[in-house]
Design a protein around this motif. Structure first.
Motif, PDB file in Angstrom:
ATOM      1  N   GLY A   1       0.811  -1.201   0.000  1.00  0.00           N
ATOM      2  CA  GLY A   1       0.000   0.000   0.000  1.00  0.00           C
ATOM      3  C   GLY A   1       0.849   1.257   0.000  1.00  0.00           C
ATOM      4  O   GLY A   1       2.051   1.223  -0.247  1.00  0.00           O
ATOM      5  N   ALA A   2       0.192   2.354   0.315  1.00  0.00           N
ATOM      6  CA  ALA A   2       0.818   3.675   0.254  1.00  0.00           C
ATOM      7  C   ALA A   2       1.694   3.958   1.470  1.00  0.00           C
ATOM      8  O   ALA A   2       1.387   3.530   2.582  1.00  0.00           O
ATOM      9  CB  ALA A   2      -0.260   4.750   0.150  1.00  0.00           C
ATOM     10  N   VAL A   3       2.764   4.684   1.221  1.00  0.00           N
ATOM     11  CA  VAL A   3       3.588   5.209   2.305  1.00  0.00           C
ATOM     12  C   VAL A   3       2.776   6.300   2.988  1.00  0.00           C
ATOM     13  O   VAL A   3       2.237   7.189   2.324  1.00  0.00           O
ATOM     14  CB  VAL A   3       4.919   5.774   1.760  1.00  0.00           C
ATOM     15  N   GLU A   4       2.662   6.219   4.297  1.00  0.00           N
ATOM     16  CA  GLU A   4       1.901   7.211   5.063  1.00  0.00           C
ATOM     17  C   GLU A   4       2.852   8.122   5.824  1.00  0.00           C
ATOM     18  O   GLU A   4       4.015   7.768   6.054  1.00  0.00           O
ATOM     19  CB  GLU A   4       0.932   6.502   6.007  1.00  0.00           C
ATOM     20  N   SER A   5       2.364   9.287   6.210  1.00  0.00           N
ATOM     21  CA  SER A   5       3.211  10.297   6.843  1.00  0.00           C
ATOM     22  C   SER A   5       3.889   9.800   8.114  1.00  0.00           C
ATOM     23  O   SER A   5       4.995  10.230   8.429  1.00  0.00           O
ATOM     24  CB  SER A   5       2.403  11.563   7.139  1.00  0.00           C
ATOM     25  N   GLU A   6       3.265   8.882   8.836  1.00  0.00           N
ATOM     26  CA  GLU A   6       3.875   8.376  10.069  1.00  0.00           C
ATOM     27  C   GLU A   6       4.947   7.299   9.819  1.00  0.00           C
ATOM     28  O   GLU A   6       5.659   6.915  10.740  1.00  0.00           O
ATOM     29  CB  GLU A   6       2.819   7.843  11.041  1.00  0.00           C
ATOM     30  N   ASP A   7       5.074   6.815   8.575  1.00  0.00           N
ATOM     31  CA  ASP A   7       6.087   5.817   8.246  1.00  0.00           C
ATOM     32  C   ASP A   7       7.452   6.500   8.116  1.00  0.00           C
ATOM     33  O   ASP A   7       7.602   7.452   7.357  1.00  0.00           O
ATOM     34  CB  ASP A   7       5.754   5.112   6.922  1.00  0.00           C
TER      35      ASP A   7
ATOM     36  N   ASP B   1      10.125   5.309   6.725  1.00  0.00           N
ATOM     37  CA  ASP B   1      10.618   5.042   5.373  1.00  0.00           C
ATOM     38  C   ASP B   1       9.797   3.895   4.781  1.00  0.00           C
ATOM     39  O   ASP B   1       8.870   3.396   5.427  1.00  0.00           O
ATOM     40  CB  ASP B   1      12.113   4.728   5.366  1.00  0.00           C
ATOM     41  N   HIS B   2      10.131   3.477   3.569  1.00  0.00           N
ATOM     42  CA  HIS B   2       9.316   2.452   2.913  1.00  0.00           C
ATOM     43  C   HIS B   2       9.468   1.071   3.548  1.00  0.00           C
ATOM     44  O   HIS B   2       8.587   0.240   3.409  1.00  0.00           O
ATOM     45  CB  HIS B   2       9.523   2.438   1.402  1.00  0.00           C
ATOM     46  N   ALA B   3      10.546   0.802   4.272  1.00  0.00           N
ATOM     47  CA  ALA B   3      10.654  -0.462   5.008  1.00  0.00           C
ATOM     48  C   ALA B   3       9.659  -0.479   6.176  1.00  0.00           C
ATOM     49  O   ALA B   3       9.063  -1.519   6.479  1.00  0.00           O
ATOM     50  CB  ALA B   3      12.076  -0.673   5.509  1.00  0.00           C
ATOM     51  N   HIS B   4       9.459   0.673   6.793  1.00  0.00           N
ATOM     52  CA  HIS B   4       8.440   0.783   7.840  1.00  0.00           C
ATOM     53  C   HIS B   4       7.040   0.589   7.241  1.00  0.00           C
ATOM     54  O   HIS B   4       6.178  -0.026   7.857  1.00  0.00           O
ATOM     55  CB  HIS B   4       8.528   2.132   8.557  1.00  0.00           C
ATOM     56  N   THR B   5       6.838   1.125   6.037  1.00  0.00           N
ATOM     57  CA  THR B   5       5.558   0.929   5.354  1.00  0.00           C
ATOM     58  C   THR B   5       5.317  -0.558   5.129  1.00  0.00           C
ATOM     59  O   THR B   5       4.212  -1.062   5.365  1.00  0.00           O
ATOM     60  CB  THR B   5       5.533   1.677   4.000  1.00  0.00           C
ATOM     61  N   ALA B   6       6.333  -1.279   4.677  1.00  0.00           N
ATOM     62  CA  ALA B   6       6.201  -2.721   4.435  1.00  0.00           C
ATOM     63  C   ALA B   6       5.809  -3.450   5.714  1.00  0.00           C
ATOM     64  O   ALA B   6       4.905  -4.294   5.706  1.00  0.00           O
ATOM     65  CB  ALA B   6       7.493  -3.284   3.862  1.00  0.00           C
ATOM     66  N   ALA B   7       6.473  -3.118   6.813  1.00  0.00           N
ATOM     67  CA  ALA B   7       6.165  -3.775   8.090  1.00  0.00           C
ATOM     68  C   ALA B   7       4.730  -3.478   8.523  1.00  0.00           C
ATOM     69  O   ALA B   7       3.995  -4.383   8.942  1.00  0.00           O
ATOM     70  CB  ALA B   7       7.152  -3.317   9.168  1.00  0.00           C
ATOM     71  N   ARG B   8       4.314  -2.232   8.393  1.00  0.00           N
ATOM     72  CA  ARG B   8       2.951  -1.848   8.785  1.00  0.00           C
ATOM     73  C   ARG B   8       1.911  -2.538   7.906  1.00  0.00           C
ATOM     74  O   ARG B   8       0.935  -3.117   8.400  1.00  0.00           O
ATOM     75  CB  ARG B   8       2.792  -0.321   8.710  1.00  0.00           C
ATOM     76  N   GLU B   9       2.114  -2.490   6.596  1.00  0.00           N
ATOM     77  CA  GLU B   9       1.146  -3.073   5.667  1.00  0.00           C
ATOM     78  C   GLU B   9       1.035  -4.590   5.834  1.00  0.00           C
ATOM     79  O   GLU B   9      -0.054  -5.141   5.767  1.00  0.00           O
ATOM     80  CB  GLU B   9       1.512  -2.728   4.214  1.00  0.00           C
ATOM     81  N   LEU B  10       2.160  -5.260   6.064  1.00  0.00           N
ATOM     82  CA  LEU B  10       2.123  -6.707   6.235  1.00  0.00           C
ATOM     83  C   LEU B  10       1.302  -7.093   7.464  1.00  0.00           C
ATOM     84  O   LEU B  10       0.522  -8.047   7.425  1.00  0.00           O
ATOM     85  CB  LEU B  10       3.542  -7.262   6.341  1.00  0.00           C
ATOM     86  N   GLU B  11       1.449  -6.326   8.528  1.00  0.00           N
ATOM     87  CA  GLU B  11       0.661  -6.606   9.728  1.00  0.00           C
ATOM     88  C   GLU B  11      -0.816  -6.281   9.503  1.00  0.00           C
ATOM     89  O   GLU B  11      -1.698  -7.040   9.904  1.00  0.00           O
ATOM     90  CB  GLU B  11       1.199  -5.834  10.928  1.00  0.00           C
ATOM     91  N   GLU B  12      -1.099  -5.163   8.830  1.00  0.00           N
ATOM     92  CA  GLU B  12      -2.487  -4.776   8.557  1.00  0.00           C
ATOM     93  C   GLU B  12      -3.196  -5.764   7.639  1.00  0.00           C
ATOM     94  O   GLU B  12      -4.383  -6.031   7.808  1.00  0.00           O
ATOM     95  CB  GLU B  12      -2.540  -3.391   7.895  1.00  0.00           C
ATOM     96  N   GLU B  13      -2.488  -6.301   6.667  1.00  0.00           N
ATOM     97  CA  GLU B  13      -3.126  -7.130   5.645  1.00  0.00           C
ATOM     98  C   GLU B  13      -3.075  -8.620   5.933  1.00  0.00           C
ATOM     99  O   GLU B  13      -3.977  -9.350   5.529  1.00  0.00           O
ATOM    100  CB  GLU B  13      -2.516  -6.827   4.277  1.00  0.00           C
ATOM    101  N   LEU B  14      -2.006  -9.091   6.608  1.00  0.00           N
ATOM    102  CA  LEU B  14      -1.845 -10.527   6.836  1.00  0.00           C
ATOM    103  C   LEU B  14      -1.615 -10.898   8.306  1.00  0.00           C
ATOM    104  O   LEU B  14      -1.404 -12.070   8.604  1.00  0.00           O
ATOM    105  CB  LEU B  14      -0.672 -11.068   5.998  1.00  0.00           C
ATOM    106  N   ALA B  15      -1.613  -9.915   9.190  1.00  0.00           N
ATOM    107  CA  ALA B  15      -1.362 -10.153  10.620  1.00  0.00           C
ATOM    108  C   ALA B  15      -0.001 -10.820  10.854  1.00  0.00           C
ATOM    109  O   ALA B  15       0.174 -11.588  11.786  1.00  0.00           O
ATOM    110  CB  ALA B  15      -2.485 -10.967  11.258  1.00  0.00           C
ATOM    111  N   ILE B  16       0.965 -10.508   9.984  1.00  0.00           N
ATOM    112  CA  ILE B  16       2.338 -10.992  10.146  1.00  0.00           C
ATOM    113  C   ILE B  16       3.164  -9.857  10.726  1.00  0.00           C
ATOM    114  O   ILE B  16       3.228  -8.766  10.144  1.00  0.00           O
ATOM    115  CB  ILE B  16       2.949 -11.437   8.798  1.00  0.00           C
ATOM    116  N   VAL B  17       3.783 -10.113  11.867  1.00  0.00           N
ATOM    117  CA  VAL B  17       4.612  -9.097  12.506  1.00  0.00           C
ATOM    118  C   VAL B  17       6.043  -9.248  12.004  1.00  0.00           C
ATOM    119  O   VAL B  17       6.631 -10.328  12.073  1.00  0.00           O
ATOM    120  CB  VAL B  17       4.557  -9.221  14.041  1.00  0.00           C
ATOM    121  N   ALA B  18       6.574  -8.156  11.457  1.00  0.00           N
ATOM    122  CA  ALA B  18       7.955  -8.107  10.973  1.00  0.00           C
ATOM    123  C   ALA B  18       8.462  -6.693  11.206  1.00  0.00           C
ATOM    124  O   ALA B  18       7.685  -5.739  11.206  1.00  0.00           O
ATOM    125  CB  ALA B  18       8.014  -8.460   9.484  1.00  0.00           C
TER     126      ALA B  18
END
Length: 137
Positions: free
Chosen positions: A37-43, A45-62
Protein backbone atom coordinates in the motif's frame (compact mmCIF):
# COMPACT_ATOMS: atom_id res chain seq x y z
CA UNK A 1 10.56 9.38 -3.87
CA UNK A 2 8.80 6.12 -3.06
CA UNK A 3 5.08 6.61 -2.50
CA UNK A 4 3.94 3.00 -2.30
CA UNK A 5 5.28 -0.46 -1.70
CA UNK A 6 4.50 -3.96 -2.83
CA UNK A 7 5.37 -6.89 -0.59
CA UNK A 8 6.51 -10.29 -1.78
CA UNK A 9 6.16 -13.17 0.66
CA UNK A 10 6.80 -16.83 -0.21
CA UNK A 11 6.13 -20.26 1.20
CA UNK A 12 8.85 -22.82 1.98
CA UNK A 13 8.93 -23.97 -1.66
CA UNK A 14 9.40 -20.39 -2.91
CA UNK A 15 5.91 -19.81 -4.30
CA UNK A 16 4.74 -16.20 -3.98
CA UNK A 17 1.65 -15.50 -1.86
CA UNK A 18 -0.65 -13.17 -3.80
CA UNK A 19 -3.73 -11.23 -2.76
CA UNK A 20 -7.06 -11.45 -4.59
CA UNK A 21 -8.31 -7.86 -4.51
CA UNK A 22 -11.96 -7.51 -3.57
CA UNK A 23 -14.65 -6.19 -5.91
CA UNK A 24 -14.65 -2.77 -4.20
CA UNK A 25 -10.93 -2.12 -4.72
CA UNK A 26 -10.17 1.17 -6.46
CA UNK A 27 -7.27 -0.33 -8.40
CA UNK A 28 -7.42 -3.82 -9.86
CA UNK A 29 -10.73 -5.12 -8.47
CA UNK A 30 -10.95 -8.93 -8.62
CA UNK A 31 -7.34 -9.16 -9.81
CA UNK A 32 -4.38 -10.83 -8.16
CA UNK A 33 -1.77 -8.54 -6.69
CA UNK A 34 1.13 -8.19 -4.32
CA UNK A 35 0.34 -7.13 -0.76
CA UNK A 36 1.19 -3.56 0.19
CA UNK A 37 0.00 0.00 0.00
CA UNK A 38 0.82 3.68 0.25
CA UNK A 39 3.59 5.21 2.31
CA UNK A 40 1.90 7.21 5.06
CA UNK A 41 3.21 10.30 6.84
CA UNK A 42 3.88 8.38 10.07
CA UNK A 43 6.09 5.82 8.25
CA UNK A 44 9.79 6.58 8.78
CA UNK A 45 10.62 5.04 5.37
CA UNK A 46 9.32 2.45 2.91
CA UNK A 47 10.65 -0.46 5.01
CA UNK A 48 8.44 0.78 7.84
CA UNK A 49 5.56 0.93 5.35
CA UNK A 50 6.20 -2.72 4.43
CA UNK A 51 6.17 -3.77 8.09
CA UNK A 52 2.95 -1.85 8.78
CA UNK A 53 1.15 -3.07 5.67
CA UNK A 54 2.12 -6.71 6.23
CA UNK A 55 0.66 -6.61 9.73
CA UNK A 56 -2.49 -4.78 8.56
CA UNK A 57 -3.13 -7.13 5.64
CA UNK A 58 -1.84 -10.53 6.84
CA UNK A 59 -1.36 -10.15 10.62
CA UNK A 60 2.34 -10.99 10.15
CA UNK A 61 4.61 -9.10 12.51
CA UNK A 62 7.95 -8.11 10.97
CA UNK A 63 10.34 -5.25 11.56
CA UNK A 64 11.60 -2.82 8.92
CA UNK A 65 15.04 -4.50 9.03
CA UNK A 66 13.41 -7.82 8.05
CA UNK A 67 12.75 -6.63 4.47
CA UNK A 68 14.99 -6.59 1.40
CA UNK A 69 14.25 -4.21 -1.46
CA UNK A 70 14.16 -6.26 -4.67
CA UNK A 71 13.20 -3.66 -7.26
CA UNK A 72 11.55 -0.34 -8.01
CA UNK A 73 9.15 0.69 -10.72
CA UNK A 74 7.60 3.95 -11.82
CA UNK A 75 3.84 3.79 -12.30
CA UNK A 76 1.81 5.39 -15.06
CA UNK A 77 1.12 8.22 -12.59
CA UNK A 78 4.86 8.95 -12.30
CA UNK A 79 5.02 7.69 -8.72
CA UNK A 80 7.80 5.35 -7.63
CA UNK A 81 6.99 2.04 -5.92
CA UNK A 82 9.36 -0.41 -4.24
CA UNK A 83 9.01 -4.19 -4.20
CA UNK A 84 9.98 -5.44 -0.74
CA UNK A 85 10.75 -9.09 0.03
CA UNK A 86 10.14 -10.71 3.41
CA UNK A 87 12.89 -13.36 3.16
CA UNK A 88 11.51 -15.74 5.78
CA UNK A 89 8.98 -18.29 4.50
CA UNK A 90 5.30 -17.93 5.29
CA UNK A 91 2.99 -20.93 5.11
CA UNK A 92 -0.74 -21.54 5.55
CA UNK A 93 -1.56 -20.99 9.21
CA UNK A 94 1.18 -18.34 9.61
CA UNK A 95 -1.14 -15.52 8.51
CA UNK A 96 -4.73 -14.31 8.41
CA UNK A 97 -6.13 -12.49 5.38
CA UNK A 98 -7.39 -9.20 6.80
CA UNK A 99 -7.71 -7.27 3.52
CA UNK A 100 -8.82 -8.39 0.08
CA UNK A 101 -11.00 -11.27 -1.06
CA UNK A 102 -8.45 -14.02 -0.49
CA UNK A 103 -4.93 -15.30 -0.97
CA UNK A 104 -3.10 -18.02 -2.84
CA UNK A 105 0.38 -19.42 -3.39
CA UNK A 106 1.31 -19.73 -7.07
CA UNK A 107 4.14 -20.86 -9.35
CA UNK A 108 5.24 -18.40 -12.06
CA UNK A 109 3.50 -20.38 -14.83
CA UNK A 110 0.25 -20.17 -12.84
CA UNK A 111 0.62 -16.42 -12.20
CA UNK A 112 0.92 -15.88 -15.96
CA UNK A 113 -2.62 -17.34 -16.33
CA UNK A 114 -4.26 -15.09 -13.71
CA UNK A 115 -5.99 -11.74 -14.06
CA UNK A 116 -3.44 -9.43 -12.39
CA UNK A 117 -3.04 -5.78 -11.44
CA UNK A 118 -0.96 -3.39 -13.57
CA UNK A 119 1.86 -3.51 -11.01
CA UNK A 120 2.05 -7.30 -11.01
CA UNK A 121 1.80 -7.33 -14.82
CA UNK A 122 4.78 -4.95 -15.00
CA UNK A 123 6.88 -7.35 -12.92
CA UNK A 124 5.78 -10.32 -15.06
CA UNK A 125 6.88 -8.46 -18.19
CA UNK A 126 10.03 -6.76 -16.89
CA UNK A 127 11.28 -8.68 -13.84
CA UNK A 128 9.87 -12.23 -13.90
CA UNK A 129 12.93 -13.30 -11.90
CA UNK A 130 11.32 -11.87 -8.72
CA UNK A 131 8.73 -14.67 -8.89
CA UNK A 132 11.31 -17.45 -8.98
CA UNK A 133 12.14 -19.38 -5.79
CA UNK A 134 15.88 -18.69 -6.05
CA UNK A 135 15.36 -14.90 -6.01
CA UNK A 136 16.21 -13.73 -2.50
CA UNK A 137 17.83 -10.32 -3.14
Amino acid sequence: MITSISILVRDRTGRPLLQMRDSGATLGPLCWSFWGGAVESEDADHAHTAARELEEELAIVAGPADFIELARRTGSDGQEAALMLLPRPVDWGDFRVLEGAGAGFFHLYEIRQLPVTKSLAWYLANRPDVFLPSQSH
